[in-house]
Design a protein around this motif. Structure first.
Motif, mmCIF file in Angstrom:
data_model
loop_
_atom_site.group_PDB
_atom_site.id
_atom_site.type_symbol
_atom_site.label_atom_id
_atom_site.label_comp_id
_atom_site.label_asym_id
_atom_site.label_seq_id
_atom_site.Cartn_x
_atom_site.Cartn_y
_atom_site.Cartn_z
ATOM 1 N N ALA A 221 5.028 1.477 9.007
ATOM 2 C CA ALA A 221 4.349 0.793 10.114
ATOM 3 C C ALA A 221 5.351 0.428 11.200
ATOM 4 O O ALA A 221 5.302 -0.634 11.792
ATOM 5 C CB ALA A 221 3.621 -0.445 9.602
ATOM 6 N N GLU A 223 6.908 0.157 14.703
ATOM 7 C CA GLU A 223 6.155 0.042 15.960
ATOM 8 C C GLU A 223 7.013 0.088 17.217
ATOM 9 O O GLU A 223 6.483 0.178 18.302
ATOM 10 C CB GLU A 223 5.320 -1.241 15.950
ATOM 11 C CG GLU A 223 4.100 -1.072 15.064
ATOM 12 C CD GLU A 223 3.103 -2.184 15.234
ATOM 13 O OE1 GLU A 223 3.529 -3.345 15.142
ATOM 14 O OE2 GLU A 223 1.929 -1.891 15.458
ATOM 15 N N GLU A 281 1.961 7.623 13.358
ATOM 16 C CA GLU A 281 1.202 6.556 12.719
ATOM 17 C C GLU A 281 0.816 6.992 11.305
ATOM 18 O O GLU A 281 0.316 8.088 11.100
ATOM 19 C CB GLU A 281 -0.096 6.258 13.493
ATOM 20 C CG GLU A 281 0.063 5.980 14.969
ATOM 21 C CD GLU A 281 -0.006 7.228 15.830
ATOM 22 O OE1 GLU A 281 0.144 8.357 15.317
ATOM 23 O OE2 GLU A 281 -0.201 7.050 17.052
ATOM 24 N N ALA A 285 -1.177 1.870 7.561
ATOM 25 C CA ALA A 285 -1.080 0.744 8.487
ATOM 26 C C ALA A 285 -2.463 0.244 8.911
ATOM 27 O O ALA A 285 -2.605 -0.890 9.368
ATOM 28 C CB ALA A 285 -0.257 1.136 9.711
ATOM 29 N N TYR A 288 -3.487 -2.780 7.321
ATOM 30 C CA TYR A 288 -2.821 -3.961 7.877
ATOM 31 C C TYR A 288 -3.301 -4.231 9.307
ATOM 32 O O TYR A 288 -2.662 -4.951 10.050
ATOM 33 C CB TYR A 288 -1.304 -3.768 7.836
ATOM 34 C CG TYR A 288 -0.738 -3.878 6.433
ATOM 35 C CD1 TYR A 288 -0.328 -5.116 5.931
ATOM 36 C CD2 TYR A 288 -0.643 -2.776 5.600
ATOM 37 C CE1 TYR A 288 0.173 -5.239 4.648
ATOM 38 C CE2 TYR A 288 -0.134 -2.882 4.311
ATOM 39 C CZ TYR A 288 0.268 -4.115 3.840
ATOM 40 O OH TYR A 288 0.761 -4.228 2.563
ATOM 41 N N ASP A 289 -4.416 -3.586 9.687
ATOM 42 C CA ASP A 289 -5.033 -3.823 10.992
ATOM 43 C C ASP A 289 -4.111 -3.460 12.160
ATOM 44 O O ASP A 289 -4.101 -4.138 13.184
ATOM 45 C CB ASP A 289 -5.478 -5.286 11.123
ATOM 46 C CG ASP A 289 -6.685 -5.400 12.044
ATOM 47 O OD1 ASP A 289 -7.027 -4.408 12.703
ATOM 48 O OD2 ASP A 289 -7.285 -6.491 12.112
ATOM 49 N N LYS A 290 -3.328 -2.387 11.959
ATOM 50 C CA LYS A 290 -2.530 -1.890 13.081
ATOM 51 C C LYS A 290 -3.210 -0.630 13.613
ATOM 52 O O LYS A 290 -4.163 -0.159 13.017
ATOM 53 C CB LYS A 290 -1.110 -1.607 12.613
ATOM 54 C CG LYS A 290 -0.477 -2.888 12.064
ATOM 55 C CD LYS A 290 0.954 -2.740 11.703
ATOM 56 C CE LYS A 290 1.452 -3.990 11.019
ATOM 57 N NZ LYS A 290 2.172 -4.885 11.897
ATOM 58 N N HIS A 291 -2.687 -0.095 14.712
ATOM 59 C CA HIS A 291 -3.226 1.121 15.336
ATOM 60 C C HIS A 291 -4.688 0.956 15.759
ATOM 61 O O HIS A 291 -5.573 1.612 15.242
ATOM 62 C CB HIS A 291 -3.161 2.337 14.396
ATOM 63 C CG HIS A 291 -1.823 2.557 13.810
ATOM 64 N ND1 HIS A 291 -0.684 2.336 14.513
ATOM 65 C CD2 HIS A 291 -1.449 2.978 12.583
ATOM 66 C CE1 HIS A 291 0.351 2.615 13.733
ATOM 67 N NE2 HIS A 291 -0.086 2.997 12.567
#
Lengths: 293, 251
Positions: A221, A223, A281, A285, A288-291
């Protein structure tokens, strides 16, 4: 994805090394004796140095030999097998050329093909991963192979051919980005799809499983890459493709021209390869509520 | 051998009830306790008592908020561990043969003495079920407590995965998905459980039983359904309270 220096150095250098080996064993440039020795020495330093660098990120490198065993299913294993085969066959070609002044064209062609297969296997380690949609596209192997051909031709002093490959490389790199930017969402890459809770409504992470970091977040993850993505893309295209290609086409061929072109291309290659990892990406992830789109 | 078995005799796995899980993390702790003390390398922690603790876990619980339009938000606790996929991408990418799927019961395991710690299997897993142990440099993952479920030294009731044994809410169940009449097959069928993140094509064995639909409360736009009972104005107070009410309002 975490851009580990060992893997960036490995893919970049071994790609250049196998590129140079490909051209040398096809008789480009037509060299023998000491000059041939120097060229092959450079190619082996790059290819083997890259391979050794790749073992630095292993948790237990002392067992690395076991990695040759699972070529039936694993691209990583295939890469190891083909890299060793390519080094052996091109080694036979190099030894007979340097020490006996004998050119074995058939061995050379086999060595060149094995070198390119080795690079293709490297690219498929990444291209096969459905979990990293940006890599999971046909342009990934195309990109690796074109970097190898452009860099290999440049080091082999086939300057006009290098310029041509660099122009194609630039186009392939642009396509890789254009496709790559859409891939995550084409593959249903949303937190709703990942959790299977989409039928109940919009999903957001209320509480993370852990308060600190963990292996997954550190590894998958990353960033920082996306923050500077645009600038690095411009650097990659300019240095890997446009500037050296223009230089090679406009300036008179000389050692100085080739030297500058190599330096420019290396900057672009490393920027592009860093971005290749940093920008990618991983679907984990999403949990984990990313992207978010 | 990293070639996946065509079929497995049993398909051992978990059914995790998202309607029941309260997110207490007891399964996380019992998993860590059992698996750090038994089969394979311990699950190490780094800087465990410092400012930035990190460690290896085989089971982690995310907590999500799910909100449909014009409905109250609902909380879903989401335990996540290896789903022992039938088409396990983590197995086929392994260069050494350390990762394998057992033909007899379908459990996906890592032979730690063959693992070089390259991390590619963790990259290939869409669920984040594999973590490289920072101390041992080998890949760790859920073993479905292979050292409990067949362990005849344990009392029979303990021969199930540690996470299932410890769950105080009974949200986790262990069984054989190859048997259509097993506990987990039946509850998955009744509750309409679907493979997690099917887009990835991994054919997971474990199933998540989705949260049951909530009773649709008629609120007429007024969220607080208890408010009619709290409305004091509905019956004006009498006697002493009535006097007090008037006196206080006059001030």
């Amino acid at each position: 994805m975490h851009p580990a220096p060992s893997v960036i150095i490995f893919t970049a250098l071994s790609g250049l090394g196998f590129g140079l080996l490909t051209f040398l064993t096809l008789g480009i440039p037509d060299v023998s004796g000491k000059t041939a020795f120097f060229f092959f020495f450079l190619a082996y330093t790059l290819a083997v140095g890259g391979l050794i660098s790749s073992t630095f990120h292993l948790g237990n490198p002392q067992r690395a030999l076991k990695a040759f065993s699972q070529w039936r299913t694993s691209w990583l294993s295939r890469e190891g097998v083909f890299a060793v085969l390519a080094l052996i066959v091109t080694g036979i070609y190099a030894a007979t050329l340097v020490f006996f002044d004998q050119r074995l064209p058939f061995v050379g062609i086999v060595g060149a093909v094995l070198s390119m297969i080795s690079v293709f296997c490297t690219s498929m380690i990444y291209g096969q991963l459905k979990t990293v949609p940006r890599w999971n596209q046909p342009m990934t192997p195309a990109l690796f192979i074109l970097f190898t051909l452009a860099g290999g031709a440049l080091l082999a002093a086939a300057l006009k051919m290098a310029a041509l490959f660099m122009v194609i490389l630039g186009g392939a790199q642009l396509l890789h980005w254009l496709n790559g930017d859409k891939r995550l969402y084409q593959d249903g890459g949303t937190i709703e799809a990942a959790t299977g809770l989409g039928h109940l409504g919009k999903v957001r992470l209320l509480e993370s499983p852990h308060s600190g970091e963990n292996y997954l977040l550190k590894e998958m993850a990353h960033e920082i890459g996306r923050k500077h993505a645009r600038k690095l893309r411009i650097v990659t295209i300019l240095f890997a493709s446009l500037l050296p290609a223009l230089l090679l086409l406009m300036a008179a061929p000389s050692h100085a021209t080739a030297g500058i072109a190599i330096v420019l291309h290396l900057v672009g290659l490393f920027a592009g390869r860093w971005l290749f990892f940093a920008e990618a990406e991983h679907v984990v992830a999403l949990y984990y509520d990313k992207h978010r789109a | 051998m990293t070639t996946l078995p065509q079929t497995t005799q049993k398909k051992l796995g978990l059914a995790i009830d998202l309607d029941i899980c309260v997110g207490c993390h007891a399964c996380v702790i019992n998993c860590k306790e059992w698996n750090t003390a038994n089969y394979g390398a311990p699950l190490s922690d780094q800087d465990a008592y410092g400012a930035n603790p990190v460690g290896t876990f085989l089971n982690r619980i995310h907590t999500y908020e799910v909100k449909a339009e014009n409905k109250p938000a609902q909380t879903v606790h989401f335990p996540k561990s290896c789903l022992h996929c039938e088409d396990a991408p983590c197995v086929t990418v392994c260069p050494t043969g350390a990762s394998y799927k057992r033909a007899e019961d379908g459990i996906v395991l890592v032979n730690e003495s063959d693992c070089i710690g390259c991390g590619l299997c963790a990259w290939a897993c869409p669920y984040g079920a594999r973590e490289l142990d920072a101390k041992e440099g080998v890949m760790k993952k859920c073993t479905l407590c292979v050292d409990r479920i067949y362990n005849e030294n344990l009392p029979e009731e303990d021969r199930e995965p540690a996470c299932v044994r410890t769950c105080p809410a009974n949200a986790r169940h262990f069984g054989d998905y190859a048997d259509p009449n097993s506990n987990v097959s039946v509850m998955s069928r009744i509750r309409g459980a679907v493979p997690l993140f099917d887009e990835q094509g991994t054919k997971p064995v474990n199933r998540y039983l989705p949260p049951r639909p909530k009773a649709d409360i008629q609120t007429d736009g007024d969220i607080d359904i208890l408010s009619p009972f709290l409305d004091t104005a509905a019956s004006p107070p009498k006697g002493l309270l009535g006097w007090l009410d008037k006196a206080l309002e006059a001030i």
